[in-house]
Design a protein around this motif. Sequence first.
Motif, PDB file in Angstrom:
ATOM      1  N   GLU A 151      -5.684  -2.984   5.356  1.00  0.00           N
ATOM      2  CA  GLU A 151      -5.221  -2.244   6.539  1.00  0.00           C
ATOM      3  C   GLU A 151      -4.785  -3.165   7.682  1.00  0.00           C
ATOM      4  O   GLU A 151      -4.012  -2.754   8.536  1.00  0.00           O
ATOM      5  CB  GLU A 151      -6.329  -1.298   7.043  1.00  0.00           C
ATOM      6  CG  GLU A 151      -6.602  -0.142   6.110  1.00  0.00           C
ATOM      7  CD  GLU A 151      -5.439   0.846   6.030  1.00  0.00           C
ATOM      8  OE1 GLU A 151      -4.791   1.113   7.056  1.00  0.00           O
ATOM      9  OE2 GLU A 151      -5.173   1.336   4.926  1.00  0.00           O
ATOM     10  N   ARG A 183       0.824  -1.209   0.000  1.00  0.00           N
ATOM     11  CA  ARG A 183       0.000   0.000   0.000  1.00  0.00           C
ATOM     12  C   ARG A 183       0.858   1.260   0.000  1.00  0.00           C
ATOM     13  O   ARG A 183       1.979   1.262   0.500  1.00  0.00           O
ATOM     14  CB  ARG A 183      -1.028  -0.009   1.124  1.00  0.00           C
ATOM     15  CG  ARG A 183      -0.549  -0.109   2.518  1.00  0.00           C
ATOM     16  CD  ARG A 183      -1.769  -0.169   3.472  1.00  0.00           C
ATOM     17  NE  ARG A 183      -1.351  -0.239   4.848  1.00  0.00           N
ATOM     18  CZ  ARG A 183      -1.181  -1.373   5.522  1.00  0.00           C
ATOM     19  NH1 ARG A 183      -1.401  -2.525   4.917  1.00  0.00           N
ATOM     20  NH2 ARG A 183      -0.783  -1.351   6.771  1.00  0.00           N
ATOM     21  N   GLU A 184       0.302   2.319  -0.562  1.00  0.00           N
ATOM     22  CA  GLU A 184       1.037   3.564  -0.797  1.00  0.00           C
ATOM     23  C   GLU A 184       1.523   4.220   0.479  1.00  0.00           C
ATOM     24  O   GLU A 184       2.418   5.057   0.447  1.00  0.00           O
ATOM     25  CB  GLU A 184       0.168   4.530  -1.600  1.00  0.00           C
ATOM     26  CG  GLU A 184      -0.057   4.063  -3.021  1.00  0.00           C
ATOM     27  CD  GLU A 184      -0.895   5.039  -3.816  1.00  0.00           C
ATOM     28  OE1 GLU A 184      -1.079   6.188  -3.370  1.00  0.00           O
ATOM     29  OE2 GLU A 184      -1.372   4.645  -4.891  1.00  0.00           O
ATOM     30  N   GLU A 185       0.945   3.846   1.599  1.00  0.00           N
ATOM     31  CA  GLU A 185       1.350   4.385   2.897  1.00  0.00           C
ATOM     32  C   GLU A 185       2.834   4.107   3.172  1.00  0.00           C
ATOM     33  O   GLU A 185       3.503   4.892   3.837  1.00  0.00           O
ATOM     34  CB  GLU A 185       0.468   3.721   3.966  1.00  0.00           C
ATOM     35  CG  GLU A 185       0.931   3.851   5.384  1.00  0.00           C
ATOM     36  CD  GLU A 185       0.133   2.970   6.335  1.00  0.00           C
ATOM     37  OE1 GLU A 185       0.611   2.815   7.467  1.00  0.00           O
ATOM     38  OE2 GLU A 185      -0.935   2.455   5.972  1.00  0.00           O
ATOM     39  N   PHE A 186       3.359   2.981   2.658  1.00  0.00           N
ATOM     40  CA  PHE A 186       4.743   2.592   2.918  1.00  0.00           C
ATOM     41  C   PHE A 186       5.683   3.169   1.866  1.00  0.00           C
ATOM     42  O   PHE A 186       5.416   3.101   0.680  1.00  0.00           O
ATOM     43  CB  PHE A 186       4.884   1.067   2.948  1.00  0.00           C
ATOM     44  CG  PHE A 186       4.246   0.433   4.149  1.00  0.00           C
ATOM     45  CD1 PHE A 186       4.841   0.525   5.394  1.00  0.00           C
ATOM     46  CD2 PHE A 186       3.043  -0.243   4.024  1.00  0.00           C
ATOM     47  CE1 PHE A 186       4.247  -0.056   6.503  1.00  0.00           C
ATOM     48  CE2 PHE A 186       2.444  -0.821   5.128  1.00  0.00           C
ATOM     49  CZ  PHE A 186       3.049  -0.728   6.366  1.00  0.00           C
ATOM     50  N   LYS A 187       6.804   3.733   2.353  1.00  0.00           N
ATOM     51  CA  LYS A 187       7.818   4.295   1.464  1.00  0.00           C
ATOM     52  C   LYS A 187       9.142   3.584   1.744  1.00  0.00           C
ATOM     53  O   LYS A 187       9.520   3.376   2.894  1.00  0.00           O
ATOM     54  CB  LYS A 187       7.955   5.796   1.722  1.00  0.00           C
ATOM     55  CG  LYS A 187       8.968   6.454   0.828  1.00  0.00           C
ATOM     56  CD  LYS A 187       8.994   7.942   1.053  1.00  0.00           C
ATOM     57  CE  LYS A 187      10.149   8.498   0.263  1.00  0.00           C
ATOM     58  NZ  LYS A 187       9.822   9.446  -0.700  1.00  0.00           N
ATOM     59  N   SER A 236       6.086   3.533   7.259  1.00  0.00           N
ATOM     60  CA  SER A 236       4.765   4.094   7.048  1.00  0.00           C
ATOM     61  C   SER A 236       4.838   5.616   7.106  1.00  0.00           C
ATOM     62  O   SER A 236       5.493   6.179   7.986  1.00  0.00           O
ATOM     63  CB  SER A 236       3.802   3.574   8.122  1.00  0.00           C
ATOM     64  OG  SER A 236       2.577   4.259   8.056  1.00  0.00           O
ATOM     65  N   ARG A 237       4.170   6.281   6.186  1.00  0.00           N
ATOM     66  CA  ARG A 237       4.135   7.748   6.188  1.00  0.00           C
ATOM     67  C   ARG A 237       3.200   8.272   7.252  1.00  0.00           C
ATOM     68  O   ARG A 237       3.409   9.358   7.791  1.00  0.00           O
ATOM     69  CB  ARG A 237       3.682   8.258   4.822  1.00  0.00           C
ATOM     70  CG  ARG A 237       4.673   7.976   3.734  1.00  0.00           C
ATOM     71  CD  ARG A 237       4.145   8.433   2.397  1.00  0.00           C
ATOM     72  NE  ARG A 237       5.061   8.001   1.346  1.00  0.00           N
ATOM     73  CZ  ARG A 237       4.770   8.004   0.079  1.00  0.00           C
ATOM     74  NH1 ARG A 237       3.595   8.420  -0.327  1.00  0.00           N
ATOM     75  NH2 ARG A 237       5.649   7.603  -0.809  1.00  0.00           N
ATOM     76  N   SER A 238       2.148   7.538   7.582  1.00  0.00           N
ATOM     77  CA  SER A 238       1.169   8.010   8.562  1.00  0.00           C
ATOM     78  C   SER A 238       1.473   7.563   9.991  1.00  0.00           C
ATOM     79  O   SER A 238       1.030   8.203  10.935  1.00  0.00           O
ATOM     80  CB  SER A 238      -0.229   7.563   8.153  1.00  0.00           C
ATOM     81  OG  SER A 238      -0.265   6.181   7.921  1.00  0.00           O
ATOM     82  N   HIS A 239       2.226   6.481  10.162  1.00  0.00           N
ATOM     83  CA  HIS A 239       2.574   5.981  11.498  1.00  0.00           C
ATOM     84  C   HIS A 239       4.067   5.678  11.507  1.00  0.00           C
ATOM     85  O   HIS A 239       4.489   4.622  11.036  1.00  0.00           O
ATOM     86  CB  HIS A 239       1.785   4.717  11.842  1.00  0.00           C
ATOM     87  CG  HIS A 239       0.305   4.880  11.708  1.00  0.00           C
ATOM     88  ND1 HIS A 239      -0.445   5.550  12.631  1.00  0.00           N
ATOM     89  CD2 HIS A 239      -0.551   4.459  10.745  1.00  0.00           C
ATOM     90  CE1 HIS A 239      -1.716   5.536  12.254  1.00  0.00           C
ATOM     91  NE2 HIS A 239      -1.803   4.877  11.112  1.00  0.00           N
ATOM     92  N   HIS A 272       5.578   2.284  12.465  1.00  0.00           N
ATOM     93  CA  HIS A 272       5.252   1.091  11.668  1.00  0.00           C
ATOM     94  C   HIS A 272       6.325   0.924  10.590  1.00  0.00           C
ATOM     95  O   HIS A 272       6.251   1.524   9.522  1.00  0.00           O
ATOM     96  CB  HIS A 272       3.868   1.243  11.053  1.00  0.00           C
ATOM     97  CG  HIS A 272       3.308  -0.039  10.529  1.00  0.00           C
ATOM     98  ND1 HIS A 272       2.078  -0.120   9.953  1.00  0.00           N
ATOM     99  CD2 HIS A 272       3.798  -1.301  10.491  1.00  0.00           C
ATOM    100  CE1 HIS A 272       1.844  -1.354   9.580  1.00  0.00           C
ATOM    101  NE2 HIS A 272       2.874  -2.088   9.900  1.00  0.00           N
TER     102      HIS A 272
END
Length: 197
Positions: free
Chosen positions: A168, A117-121, A133-136, A139
């Motif tokens: 998620e 998922r795009e959340e991970f960089k 994770s960009r949001s957490h 993580h």
Amino acid sequence: MEGLKLSNAELMIYIHPSKSRNVYQAIGRELSGLLFQYNETFDGVLLAYDADVKSKQAKILSGLNPYFGVRVEANLLLFDPKPNSLVEGEIVKISPESIHVVVLGFSAAVITDVDIREEFKYKMRDGEGCFVSRSHKGHTLKIGTTLRLQVQSFDEEVMHIAGSLLPENTGCVKWLEKKNTEQALHMDRDHKRRKIA
């Protein structure tokens, strides 16, 4: 973890007469030969067994080699991950395009970049690649992390799983459990506040 199942089976094990002195050992060898291989009869990969001879009588088969059959009752632990089930494994390799995982110590799983998922960089930390994770910020997926992934497909012949991190409820198991515990505590506090009010 999903994909594991217990099964009770009544089996007929065929034993060569030369093994008749120690039937229990011969049964153990026959069943051990089935371990970590996909078996269509069991509809899964046999991981463990507990066998018990059901009858002391054996049936002799006629033919070139007069084998005899022994009835065995067995409890089997099978691994058969279905699509959309969740499995856990340890990350062994990370690249910008994929994450490689070993599930239960014998099955390889790969998650390609289109299934992350795009959340991970992808980032380099201490000379090693990882996904953050960009949001957490807590993580993080790195080598040695226990990862929960969703099964897309399972190739029985080579024991290979194609996985996904799009849902998620996938990611680092420690982080997911911590998140669930915090949510449960938060809900419990809200419930107590409502009770008091």
